[in-house]
Structure formats: C-alpha cells, structure tokens
Design a protein around this motif. Sequence first.
Motif, PDB file in Angstrom:
ATOM      1  N   ARG A  21     -26.902-147.754 -50.746  1.00  0.00           N
ATOM      2  CA  ARG A  21     -25.856-146.971 -51.402  1.00  0.00           C
ATOM      3  C   ARG A  21     -26.280-145.548 -51.684  1.00  0.00           C
ATOM      4  N   GLY A  22     -27.558-145.309 -51.850  1.00  0.00           N
ATOM      5  CA  GLY A  22     -28.025-144.006 -52.282  1.00  0.00           C
ATOM      6  C   GLY A  22     -28.732-143.178 -51.239  1.00  0.00           C
ATOM      7  N   VAL A  23     -29.804-143.692 -50.685  1.00  0.00           N
ATOM      8  CA  VAL A  23     -30.644-142.884 -49.800  1.00  0.00           C
ATOM      9  C   VAL A  23     -29.907-142.485 -48.529  1.00  0.00           C
ATOM     10  N   ILE A  24     -29.281-143.432 -47.881  1.00  0.00           N
ATOM     11  CA  ILE A  24     -28.575-143.140 -46.636  1.00  0.00           C
ATOM     12  C   ILE A  24     -27.449-142.144 -46.888  1.00  0.00           C
ATOM     13  N   TRP A  25     -26.718-142.346 -47.974  1.00  0.00           N
ATOM     14  CA  TRP A  25     -25.631-141.444 -48.347  1.00  0.00           C
ATOM     15  C   TRP A  25     -26.168-140.048 -48.671  1.00  0.00           C
ATOM     16  N   LEU A  26     -27.269-139.970 -49.447  1.00  0.00           N
ATOM     17  CA  LEU A  26     -27.847-138.664 -49.780  1.00  0.00           C
ATOM     18  C   LEU A  26     -28.351-137.934 -48.541  1.00  0.00           C
ATOM     19  N   ASP A  27     -28.915-138.669 -47.593  1.00  0.00           N
ATOM     20  CA  ASP A  27     -29.343-138.044 -46.341  1.00  0.00           C
ATOM     21  C   ASP A  27     -28.180-137.314 -45.679  1.00  0.00           C
ATOM     22  N   ALA A  28     -27.027-137.958 -45.631  1.00  0.00           N
ATOM     23  CA  ALA A  28     -25.844-137.345 -45.017  1.00  0.00           C
ATOM     24  C   ALA A  28     -25.376-136.133 -45.822  1.00  0.00           C
ATOM     25  N   GLU A  29     -25.413-136.223 -47.143  1.00  0.00           N
ATOM     26  CA  GLU A  29     -25.007-135.098 -48.000  1.00  0.00           C
ATOM     27  C   GLU A  29     -25.931-133.902 -47.795  1.00  0.00           C
ATOM     28  N   ILE A  30     -27.221-134.163 -47.683  1.00  0.00           N
ATOM     29  CA  ILE A  30     -28.198-133.085 -47.476  1.00  0.00           C
ATOM     30  C   ILE A  30     -27.944-132.395 -46.135  1.00  0.00           C
ATOM     31  N   ILE A  31     -27.726-133.187 -45.108  1.00  0.00           N
ATOM     32  CA  ILE A  31     -27.453-132.613 -43.782  1.00  0.00           C
ATOM     33  C   ILE A  31     -26.200-131.744 -43.829  1.00  0.00           C
ATOM     34  N   ALA A  32     -25.156-132.216 -44.489  1.00  0.00           N
ATOM     35  CA  ALA A  32     -23.900-131.451 -44.578  1.00  0.00           C
ATOM     36  C   ALA A  32     -24.109-130.132 -45.319  1.00  0.00           C
ATOM     37  N   LEU A  33     -24.858-130.156 -46.414  1.00  0.00           N
ATOM     38  CA  LEU A  33     -25.105-128.926 -47.162  1.00  0.00           C
ATOM     39  C   LEU A  33     -25.973-127.944 -46.381  1.00  0.00           C
ATOM     40  N   ARG A  34     -26.937-128.460 -45.651  1.00  0.00           N
ATOM     41  CA  ARG A  34     -27.883-127.607 -44.912  1.00  0.00           C
ATOM     42  C   ARG A  34     -27.235-126.899 -43.719  1.00  0.00           C
ATOM     43  N   GLU A  35     -26.123-127.433 -43.218  1.00  0.00           N
ATOM     44  CA  GLU A  35     -25.498-126.859 -42.021  1.00  0.00           C
ATOM     45  C   GLU A  35     -25.182-125.380 -42.173  1.00  0.00           C
ATOM     46  N   SER A  36     -24.800-124.947 -43.356  1.00  0.00           N
ATOM     47  CA  SER A  36     -24.417-123.547 -43.548  1.00  0.00           C
ATOM     48  C   SER A  36     -25.542-122.706 -44.151  1.00  0.00           C
ATOM     49  N   GLN A  37     -26.724-123.272 -44.258  1.00  0.00           N
ATOM     50  CA  GLN A  37     -27.844-122.549 -44.863  1.00  0.00           C
ATOM     51  C   GLN A  37     -28.823-122.079 -43.789  1.00  0.00           C
ATOM     52  N   GLN A  38     -29.261-120.845 -43.950  1.00  0.00           N
ATOM     53  CA  GLN A  38     -30.258-120.305 -43.038  1.00  0.00           C
ATOM     54  C   GLN A  38     -31.615-120.953 -43.327  1.00  0.00           C
ATOM     55  N   PRO A  39     -32.471-121.060 -42.321  1.00  0.00           N
ATOM     56  CA  PRO A  39     -33.819-121.596 -42.567  1.00  0.00           C
ATOM     57  C   PRO A  39     -34.564-120.726 -43.575  1.00  0.00           C
ATOM     58  N   LEU A  40     -35.399-121.347 -44.348  1.00  0.00           N
ATOM     59  CA  LEU A  40     -36.175-120.621 -45.354  1.00  0.00           C
ATOM     60  C   LEU A  40     -37.368-119.919 -44.716  1.00  0.00           C
ATOM     61  N   ASN A  94     -36.882-139.463 -54.536  1.00  0.00           N
ATOM     62  CA  ASN A  94     -37.415-138.431 -53.656  1.00  0.00           C
ATOM     63  C   ASN A  94     -36.275-137.709 -52.942  1.00  0.00           C
ATOM     64  N   ARG A  95     -35.345-138.494 -52.409  1.00  0.00           N
ATOM     65  CA  ARG A  95     -34.217-137.910 -51.700  1.00  0.00           C
ATOM     66  C   ARG A  95     -33.303-137.144 -52.655  1.00  0.00           C
ATOM     67  N   LEU A  96     -33.155-137.654 -53.880  1.00  0.00           N
ATOM     68  CA  LEU A  96     -32.302-137.000 -54.868  1.00  0.00           C
ATOM     69  C   LEU A  96     -32.824-135.612 -55.212  1.00  0.00           C
ATOM     70  N   SER A  97     -34.129-135.469 -55.335  1.00  0.00           N
ATOM     71  CA  SER A  97     -34.679-134.141 -55.624  1.00  0.00           C
ATOM     72  C   SER A  97     -34.433-133.198 -54.448  1.00  0.00           C
ATOM     73  N   ASP A  98     -34.527-133.709 -53.222  1.00  0.00           N
ATOM     74  CA  ASP A  98     -34.201-132.889 -52.053  1.00  0.00           C
ATOM     75  C   ASP A  98     -32.738-132.453 -52.093  1.00  0.00           C
ATOM     76  N   TYR A  99     -31.871-133.380 -52.452  1.00  0.00           N
ATOM     77  CA  TYR A  99     -30.442-133.062 -52.552  1.00  0.00           C
ATOM     78  C   TYR A  99     -30.208-131.926 -53.552  1.00  0.00           C
ATOM     79  N   PHE A 100     -30.829-132.008 -54.719  1.00  0.00           N
ATOM     80  CA  PHE A 100     -30.604-130.965 -55.719  1.00  0.00           C
ATOM     81  C   PHE A 100     -31.164-129.619 -55.269  1.00  0.00           C
ATOM     82  N   PHE A 101     -32.212-129.620 -54.451  1.00  0.00           N
ATOM     83  CA  PHE A 101     -32.721-128.366 -53.909  1.00  0.00           C
ATOM     84  C   PHE A 101     -31.679-127.722 -52.996  1.00  0.00           C
ATOM     85  N   VAL A 102     -31.130-128.498 -52.061  1.00  0.00           N
ATOM     86  CA  VAL A 102     -30.147-127.909 -51.145  1.00  0.00           C
ATOM     87  C   VAL A 102     -28.841-127.601 -51.862  1.00  0.00           C
TER      88      VAL A 102
END
Length: 179
Positions: A87-106, A151-159
């Motif tokens: 319910r969480g990790v797989i879903w967060l992975d998809a959310e992170i990918i969606a948010l990152r699409e419009s972000q330039q590489p760091l 771990n994934r949740l902290s990545d999500y909050f970063f993006v």
Amino acid sequence: MSVRLDRIVTRGGDQGMTSLGDGARIRKDAPLIEAMGCVDELNAVVGLVRLHCPGRDELARIQNLLFDLGAILCIPERGDDRKLVARGVIWLDAEIIALRESQQPLTSFVLPGGSVGASWAHMARVVARRIERRVVALDQPRLASGVMFLNRLSDYFFVLARHMNQDGKTDILWQRGVG
C-alpha cells in the motif's frame, strides 16, 4: 475496525507508563514508545505540509499510512507490516517518479528552505529519517517493510519540497565554503 474514545484523561500514564495495543504496560521512555511518538510527530508535520500544499490528496493517504504504521508498532506480537509495502512503498515510488518528471537534475545539495511549504516538507523528511533510525534500532525483522516505507517516505518529502519550490527553480542550493 471500530475506534471509540470515550475518555481522553485516563490518568493511566501519570506514573510514566503507557499501554500498548495488546494491553501490555511499558515505560514511556522505551525505544518502542519513542518510535511511536516520532510517527505521531511526523503525522502532525504532514498536517502542516497539507496547509501549504492544497490539492495534494496523497498527503491525507500518507497520514493514514502513518497511523497504520503506529498501529503495527503498537501491537508487537501481532503487528505485521508487509501490507505497508504493497500500500505504501509501491505507491510512493510512483508518486516520486511523477513529481520528478518536471524537475531538473540536481547539480548541488539542496538546503532546507525556499517556500514555507517546502520548509515543512523538508521538516517532514528529516522526521521520517529519525523514525527510520528509531525503527531500525528496534531490530525487529517484522518491521523490515516499515523501514522501507519510511525510507521511501523521506525521499517523497524531498521531491515534494522541490516541487513546492517551483520544481526546484527556487531551491536554495548548498555552496561549499560559503558562510
């Protein structure tokens, strides 16, 4: 599952003890209670992130998943966190990918800050990392999926913080040797 809270003031914790979900009594300074308290703290911080990021329905889902994690921690003998991955990790992975699409590489590390919402998202990120450390310290194999979720949740909050800073355009970047 039905929850009914008739009494808020129970006086049960007045001597520094609290009850787990299975009825066991434990000291309030026990590592398990510390981890549970950190989960509660993160849930409150996510509430603040929601104030500054309207329309992001996934934040309510995250708050519910955090309650699920708290419930898993609260029942040591029966709490199973494997569903948290599905319910969480797989879903967060998809959310992170969606948010990152419009972000330039760091090209540099990002300092916490920028907008108010991004600052709160960074706060959520570091609290999630603290919970991750606390849960790892419990050294309970049954919580392995919970560690992965945190771990994934902290990545999500970063993006999310970068998203709230105009997808990174108003991020504050670390400048080595400045200061």
